[in-house]
Design an enzyme around this catalytic site. Structure first.
Site, PDB file in Angstrom:
ATOM      1  CB  CYS A 116      -0.955  -0.127   1.513  1.00  0.00           C
ATOM      2  SG  CYS A 116      -1.749  -1.352   0.949  1.00  0.00           S
ATOM      3  CG  HIS A 257      -2.926   3.030   1.861  1.00  0.00           C
ATOM      4  ND1 HIS A 257      -3.819   2.954   0.439  1.00  0.00           N
ATOM      5  CD2 HIS A 257      -3.496   1.909   2.907  1.00  0.00           C
ATOM      6  CE1 HIS A 257      -4.419   1.540   0.288  1.00  0.00           C
ATOM      7  NE2 HIS A 257      -3.783   1.151   1.651  1.00  0.00           N
ATOM      8  CG  ASN A 287      -6.866  -0.534   0.543  1.00  0.00           C
ATOM      9  OD1 ASN A 287      -6.429  -0.833  -0.459  1.00  0.00           O
ATOM     10  ND2 ASN A 287      -5.825  -1.283   1.728  1.00  0.00           N
TER      11      ASN A 287
HETATM   12  O1  UT7 Z   1      -3.801  -1.107   3.264  1.00  0.00           O
HETATM   13  C1  UT7 Z   1      -3.098  -2.180   4.231  1.00  0.00           C
HETATM   14  C2  UT7 Z   1      -3.144  -1.821   5.420  1.00  0.00           C
HETATM   15  N1  UT7 Z   1      -4.207  -3.215   5.956  1.00  0.00           N
HETATM   16  C3  UT7 Z   1      -4.816  -2.318   7.124  1.00  0.00           C
HETATM   17  O2  UT7 Z   1      -4.513  -1.312   6.825  1.00  0.00           O
HETATM   18  C4  UT7 Z   1      -6.189  -2.474   7.177  1.00  0.00           C
HETATM   19  C5  UT7 Z   1      -6.525  -2.505   8.794  1.00  0.00           C
HETATM   20  N2  UT7 Z   1      -7.385  -3.175   9.682  1.00  0.00           N
HETATM   21  C6  UT7 Z   1      -8.695  -3.134   8.935  1.00  0.00           C
HETATM   22  O3  UT7 Z   1      -8.999  -2.035   8.462  1.00  0.00           O
HETATM   23  C7  UT7 Z   1      -9.565  -3.691  10.335  1.00  0.00           C
HETATM   24  O4  UT7 Z   1      -9.156  -4.059  11.063  1.00  0.00           O
HETATM   25  C8  UT7 Z   1     -10.267  -3.764   9.800  1.00  0.00           C
HETATM   26  C9  UT7 Z   1     -11.862  -3.220   9.205  1.00  0.00           C
HETATM   27  C10 UT7 Z   1     -10.078  -5.389   8.530  1.00  0.00           C
HETATM   28  C11 UT7 Z   1     -11.762  -5.624  10.622  1.00  0.00           C
HETATM   29  O5  UT7 Z   1     -12.411  -4.187  11.255  1.00  0.00           O
HETATM   30  P1  UT7 Z   1     -11.977  -4.339  13.027  1.00  0.00           P
HETATM   31  O6  UT7 Z   1     -12.882  -3.244  13.709  1.00  0.00           O
HETATM   32  O7  UT7 Z   1     -10.811  -4.713  13.512  1.00  0.00           O
HETATM   33  O8  UT7 Z   1     -12.802  -6.341  13.348  1.00  0.00           O
HETATM   34  P2  UT7 Z   1     -12.134  -6.845  13.852  1.00  0.00           P
HETATM   35  O9  UT7 Z   1     -11.568  -8.282  12.899  1.00  0.00           O
HETATM   36  O10 UT7 Z   1     -11.572  -6.790  15.494  1.00  0.00           O
HETATM   37  O11 UT7 Z   1     -13.320  -8.227  14.427  1.00  0.00           O
HETATM   38  C12 UT7 Z   1     -14.389  -7.156  15.060  1.00  0.00           C
HETATM   39  C13 UT7 Z   1     -16.114  -7.988  14.932  1.00  0.00           C
HETATM   40  C14 UT7 Z   1     -15.618  -9.816  15.433  1.00  0.00           C
HETATM   41  O12 UT7 Z   1     -16.657 -10.234  16.221  1.00  0.00           O
HETATM   42  P3  UT7 Z   1     -16.343 -10.535  17.423  1.00  0.00           P
HETATM   43  O13 UT7 Z   1     -15.485 -11.590  17.934  1.00  0.00           O
HETATM   44  O14 UT7 Z   1     -16.441  -9.317  18.096  1.00  0.00           O
HETATM   45  O15 UT7 Z   1     -17.448 -11.295  17.427  1.00  0.00           O
HETATM   46  C15 UT7 Z   1     -15.145 -10.319  14.108  1.00  0.00           C
HETATM   47  O16 UT7 Z   1     -15.016 -11.314  14.213  1.00  0.00           O
HETATM   48  O17 UT7 Z   1     -16.388  -8.502  13.987  1.00  0.00           O
HETATM   49  C16 UT7 Z   1     -16.215  -9.440  13.150  1.00  0.00           C
HETATM   50  N3  UT7 Z   1     -15.934  -9.416  11.251  1.00  0.00           N
HETATM   51  C17 UT7 Z   1     -16.904  -9.236  10.406  1.00  0.00           C
HETATM   52  N4  UT7 Z   1     -18.095  -9.183  10.531  1.00  0.00           N
HETATM   53  C18 UT7 Z   1     -18.868  -8.288   9.760  1.00  0.00           C
HETATM   54  C19 UT7 Z   1     -14.673  -9.485  10.536  1.00  0.00           C
HETATM   55  N5  UT7 Z   1     -15.426  -9.000   9.855  1.00  0.00           N
HETATM   56  C20 UT7 Z   1     -16.254  -8.847   9.499  1.00  0.00           C
HETATM   57  C21 UT7 Z   1     -17.365  -8.948   8.893  1.00  0.00           C
HETATM   58  N6  UT7 Z   1     -18.606  -8.562   9.192  1.00  0.00           N
HETATM   59  N7  UT7 Z   1     -16.139  -8.236   7.748  1.00  0.00           N
END
Ligand code: UT7
Length: 335
Positions: A116, A257, A287
């Site tokens: 990225c 980004h 992204n």
């Molecule tokens: O560009 C290159 C670098 N990449 C980035 O900068 C991406 C960085 N990371 C992110 O943007 C975020 O971490 C994500 C968007 C990937 C995920 O968001 P988050 O707020 O960190 O979610 P999480 O992984 O902590 O998950 C929170 C909850 C979980 O459920 P529980 O354990 O709280 O019950 C996940 O299982 O949300 C659940 N979850 C989803 N629910 C619905 C994870 N993905 C999804 C989904 N839809 N797609």
């Protein structure tokens, strides 16, 4: 003595027509529009589905538009740098394919792999050719066909990524505009557990087993990357502002980004820049990895004015991150 800088003198983009909306994804994995919008800011992305077309095609289309807007022929281009993690092939470089597609008969070029941060790293690299006096016209392209390496059964990654390409032309400038400063970082410690594609390289060449295990897809530990990105992008943007004596008021636009709207707002906050001065298109494109920053420049080109101070900032796989201070060189759209 006159200072020669590398100025962006034109921009161009290519986006596939096919849209992948949050509603489409709801039918593919266990997710929902509310979650995606509130956690990422994304509503839809573009996907290149046409057979026989990949990253080089998108990069070439963006480059053609960029050159046409500036009114110069492809044969005038000296160097083509393509930032991408989704090259058409492991080799030859995508830049070679772009060279052929646009007919840049006098150019040489190569790819830059910095995920990225790829566009920022390529911008900084391309600027050196101009500042050194070696070259006059450098095409810097960020292009990725992320749909080729996304697992559309993995809700952690498939909701984020999209396809697209953006290109800029760098030319010498002695009037005070152009790339004023940049700072880049790389930290490879721990990166293989956080953000990578396991197989397909020389460590784990493609086998029936690697394919069956899904090792040719992106793996991302979103939480870890999120935390690193928030700190990395904000810190480096603040560092570049500080060493150039800029406050939030001096910045016309933050060009971040587009990985996650929450990472973008944290960066803007830290810089003291209001969201009204932040370039955003994540809602429409998701992204697009190396393409996000040049795509923003194209979308906001009509409102940019000569002398505007832009801070470009990115964080991505590697880990890689960086920021650049660009003084914009022209008013409105190039024609
Ligand atoms: O560009 C290159 C670098 N990449 C980035 O900068 C991406 C960085 N990371 C992110 O943007 C975020 O971490 C994500 C968007 C990937 C995920 O968001 P988050 O707020 O960190 O979610 P999480 O992984 O902590 O998950 C929170 C909850 C979980 O459920 P529980 O354990 O709280 O019950 C996940 O299982 O949300 C659940 N979850 C989803 N629910 C619905 C994870 N993905 C999804 C989904 N839809 N797609």
């Amino acid at each position: 003595m006159t200072t020669i800088r590398a100025a962006i003198t034109s921009v161009g983009k290519y986006l596939p027509e096919d849209r992948l909306t949050n509603a489409d994804l709801e039918r593919m994995v266990d997710t929902n529009d509310d979650w995606i919008v509130s956690r990422t800011g994304i509503r839809e992305r573009r996907v290149l589905r046409e057979p026989g077309k990949a990253t080089a095609f998108m990069a070439a289309e963006a480059a053609k538009l960029c050159l046409a807007k500036r009114g110069i022929g492809a044969d005038e281009v000296d160097v083509i740098l393509v930032a991408t993690v989704t090259p058409d092939h492991v080799f030859p470089a995508t830049a070679c394919l772009v060279q052929a597609l646009i007919g840049a008969t006098n150019a040489w070029g190569y790819d830059i792999s910095a995920a990225c941060s790829g566009f920022l790293f390529a911008l900084s690299t391309g600027a050196q050719f101009i500042v050194s006096g070696k070259h006059q016209k450098v095409l810097v392209i960020g292009a990725d066909k992320m749909s080729a390496i996304v697992d559309y059964t993995d809700r952690n990654t498939c909701i984020i990524f999209g396809d697209g390409a953006g290109a800029v032309l760098l030319e010498p400038d002695d009037t005070g505009t152009g790339l004023i400063d940049s700072r880049e970082y790389t930290d490879g410690v721990g990166t293989l557990e956080s953000l990578w594609m396991k197989a397909g390289g020389s460590m784990h060449p493609a086998t029936l087993e690697t394919v069956a295990a899904g090792e040719h897809f992106i793996y991302q530990d979103g939480k870890t990357v999120f935390k690193r990105a928030v700190v990395g992008m904000a810190d480096v943007a603040a560092e570049v502002m500080q060493r150039n004596g800029l406050t939030g008021d001096d910045v016309a636009w933050l060009v971040p980004h587009q990985a996650n709207l929450r990472i973008i707002s944290a960066t803007a906050d830290r810089m003291g820049v209001g969201m009204d001065k932040v370039m955003l298109n994540i809602e429409r494109y998701g992204n697009t990895t190396a393409a996000t920053i040049p795509l923003c420049l194209v979308d906001y080109e009509p409102v940019l004015r000569r002398g505007d101070n832009l801070i470009l900032a990115a964080f991505g796989g590697g880990f890689t991150w960086g920021a650049a201070y660009v003084k914009w060189a022209y008013d409105g759209e190039t024609v």
